[in-house]
Design a protein around this motif. Structure first.
Motif, PDB file in Angstrom:
ATOM      1  N   ASP A  31       0.731  -1.187   0.055  1.00 14.41           N
ATOM      2  CA  ASP A  31      -0.174   0.116   0.047  1.00 14.41           C
ATOM      3  C   ASP A  31       0.853   1.174  -0.071  1.00 14.41           C
ATOM      4  O   ASP A  31       0.293   2.058  -0.555  1.00 14.41           O
ATOM      5  N   GLY A  32       1.950   1.285   0.623  1.00  5.94           N
ATOM      6  CA  GLY A  32       2.737   2.359   0.549  1.00  5.94           C
ATOM      7  C   GLY A  32       3.687   2.587  -0.810  1.00  5.94           C
ATOM      8  O   GLY A  32       4.379   3.660  -0.902  1.00  5.94           O
ATOM      9  N   LEU A  33       3.533   1.623  -1.703  1.00  4.01           N
ATOM     10  CA  LEU A  33       4.180   1.885  -3.089  1.00  4.01           C
ATOM     11  C   LEU A  33       3.480   2.694  -3.689  1.00  4.01           C
ATOM     12  O   LEU A  33       2.216   2.540  -4.133  1.00  4.01           O
ATOM     13  N   THR A  34       4.034   3.751  -3.971  1.00  9.34           N
ATOM     14  CA  THR A  34       3.401   4.845  -4.938  1.00  9.34           C
ATOM     15  C   THR A  34       4.354   5.313  -6.323  1.00  9.34           C
ATOM     16  O   THR A  34       5.194   4.990  -6.238  1.00  9.34           O
ATOM     17  N   ILE A  35       3.320   5.630  -7.134  1.00  7.04           N
ATOM     18  CA  ILE A  35       4.200   6.040  -8.729  1.00  7.04           C
ATOM     19  C   ILE A  35       4.927   6.949  -8.129  1.00  7.04           C
ATOM     20  O   ILE A  35       6.045   7.015  -8.938  1.00  7.04           O
ATOM     21  N   GLY A  36       4.534   8.038  -7.423  1.00  6.28           N
ATOM     22  CA  GLY A  36       5.525   9.241  -7.384  1.00  6.28           C
ATOM     23  C   GLY A  36       6.792   8.720  -6.519  1.00  6.28           C
ATOM     24  O   GLY A  36       7.773   9.335  -6.846  1.00  6.28           O
ATOM     25  N   ARG A  37       6.640   8.031  -5.528  1.00  7.05           N
ATOM     26  CA  ARG A  37       7.905   7.474  -4.875  1.00  7.05           C
ATOM     27  C   ARG A  37       8.849   6.588  -5.769  1.00  7.05           C
ATOM     28  O   ARG A  37      10.015   6.688  -5.751  1.00  7.05           O
ATOM     29  N   LEU A  38       8.097   5.890  -6.476  1.00  7.00           N
ATOM     30  CA  LEU A  38       9.288   5.146  -7.335  1.00  7.00           C
ATOM     31  C   LEU A  38       9.621   6.119  -8.588  1.00  7.00           C
ATOM     32  O   LEU A  38      10.925   5.993  -8.831  1.00  7.00           O
ATOM     33  N   ALA A  39       9.178   7.046  -8.978  1.00  4.19           N
ATOM     34  CA  ALA A  39       9.613   7.911 -10.112  1.00  4.19           C
ATOM     35  C   ALA A  39      10.771   8.664  -9.309  1.00  4.19           C
ATOM     36  O   ALA A  39      11.648   8.951  -9.854  1.00  4.19           O
ATOM     37  N   ALA A  40      10.262   9.171  -8.126  1.00  8.92           N
ATOM     38  CA  ALA A  40      11.488   9.957  -7.386  1.00  8.92           C
ATOM     39  C   ALA A  40      12.792   8.954  -7.324  1.00  8.92           C
ATOM     40  O   ALA A  40      13.913   9.528  -7.326  1.00  8.92           O
ATOM     41  N   ASP A  41      12.572   7.780  -6.718  1.00  7.29           N
ATOM     42  CA  ASP A  41      13.956   7.109  -6.461  1.00  7.29           C
ATOM     43  C   ASP A  41      14.678   6.729  -7.624  1.00  7.29           C
ATOM     44  O   ASP A  41      15.727   6.441  -7.690  1.00  7.29           O
ATOM     45  N   LEU A  42      13.931   6.617  -8.791  1.00  8.75           N
ATOM     46  CA  LEU A  42      14.701   6.123  -9.910  1.00  8.75           C
ATOM     47  C   LEU A  42      14.856   7.324 -10.983  1.00  8.75           C
ATOM     48  O   LEU A  42      15.336   7.004 -12.166  1.00  8.75           O
ATOM     49  N   GLY A  43      14.539   8.546 -10.686  1.00  9.13           N
ATOM     50  CA  GLY A  43      14.696   9.642 -11.301  1.00  9.13           C
ATOM     51  C   GLY A  43      13.887   9.882 -12.789  1.00  9.13           C
ATOM     52  O   GLY A  43      14.400  10.183 -13.887  1.00  9.13           O
ATOM     53  N   LEU A  44      12.666   9.123 -12.684  1.00  8.67           N
ATOM     54  CA  LEU A  44      11.737   9.191 -13.789  1.00  8.67           C
ATOM     55  C   LEU A  44      10.810  10.042 -13.419  1.00  8.67           C
ATOM     56  O   LEU A  44      10.452  10.365 -12.599  1.00  8.67           O
ATOM     57  N   SER A  45       9.723  10.261 -14.470  1.00 11.12           N
ATOM     58  CA  SER A  45       8.497  11.030 -14.372  1.00 11.12           C
ATOM     59  C   SER A  45       7.453  10.449 -13.917  1.00 11.12           C
ATOM     60  O   SER A  45       7.539   9.196 -14.154  1.00 11.12           O
ATOM     61  N   LYS A  46       6.450  10.979 -13.201  1.00 11.64           N
ATOM     62  CA  LYS A  46       5.254   9.926 -12.722  1.00 11.64           C
ATOM     63  C   LYS A  46       4.638   9.368 -13.874  1.00 11.64           C
ATOM     64  O   LYS A  46       4.132   8.216 -14.073  1.00 11.64           O
ATOM     65  N   SER A  47       4.460  10.117 -15.098  1.00  9.73           N
ATOM     66  CA  SER A  47       4.034   9.585 -16.107  1.00  9.73           C
ATOM     67  C   SER A  47       4.512   8.621 -16.903  1.00  9.73           C
ATOM     68  O   SER A  47       4.152   7.497 -17.496  1.00  9.73           O
ATOM     69  N   GLY A  48       5.986   8.652 -16.588  1.00  4.93           N
ATOM     70  CA  GLY A  48       7.028   7.436 -17.310  1.00  4.93           C
ATOM     71  C   GLY A  48       6.657   6.035 -16.364  1.00  4.93           C
ATOM     72  O   GLY A  48       6.810   5.243 -17.183  1.00  4.93           O
TER      73      GLY A  48
END
Length: 195
Positions: A31-48
């Motif tokens: 549940d703590g897994l978010t698109i925003g967190r993954l994007a920030a961690d990996l240097g990607l855009s949320k839409s990416g």
């Protein structure tokens, strides 16, 4: 950029997202897994990130599948050369214990606790993976009972094996007991000693 390169890049990006997703979900929950967190961690855009999955539930299900693949590589594959029955069962259990010490190694234990009372596709996927793993363990327990290297009821032995792993996980990660693995090895040896 060639079409082949863009397909390879997309596959590599998806793989990186899912690997990081397993690591995050192990610690912070699915549940703590978010698109925003993954994007920030990996240097990607949320839409990416979103473009690879479309929705959070699809991301969660893909992370469950990735964790299952990692578990297979770390626990199941190394034991495939051992003799079915008690030798394979021991190898699987030893690899399972070692896997608990690696990043993402406790994914299914954490996810099971997080989703055990929640209906839906994510819970069903976690329960399905657990059922497959228990089926594999039960098979080798039954083979060991049939060739008289173990005595007892296969379901009871499986229950006790699972209890040892859960206790080891608790001692390793919650109480940080330095004797967690030696205690677990001792318990497994007692349970899986030939009759």
């Amino acid at each position: 950029m060639s079409p082949r390169r863009s397909v390879t890049d997309a596959r590599d990006t998806r793989s990186a997202i899912l690997s990081r997703g397993v690591e995050l979900a192990t610690v912070e929950g699915l549940d703590g897994l978010t698109i925003g967190r993954l994007a920030a961690d990996l240097g990607l855009s949320k839409s990416g990130v979103l473009g690879h999955f479309g929705a959070k539930e699809a991301l969660q299900l893909a992370v469950v599948d990735t964790a299952a693949e990692q578990f297979g590589r770390a626990v199941v594959e190394p034991s495939t050369g051992t003799t079915p029955g008690l030798p394979r069962l021991r190898a699987l259990c030893e690899a399972w214990l070692i896997h608990l010490t690696h990043p993402g190694g406790t994914f299914f234990l954490a996810a099971a606790a997080e989703f055990d009372h929640r209906p839906g596709p994510v819970r069903d996927a976690i329960a399905g993976m657990s059922a497959l793993w228990q089926r594999d363990l039960r098979l080798h327990i039954r083979l060991a009972v049939l060739d008289h290297t173990l005595e007892g009821d296969a379901d009871q032995i499986l229950f006790e094996l699972t209890g040892i792993i859960l206790a080891a996980n608790h001692a390793l990660h919650l109480t940080r007991d330095p004797q967690a693995l030696p205690h677990a090895h001792t318990a497994l040896t007692r349970l899986l000693t030939p009759t």
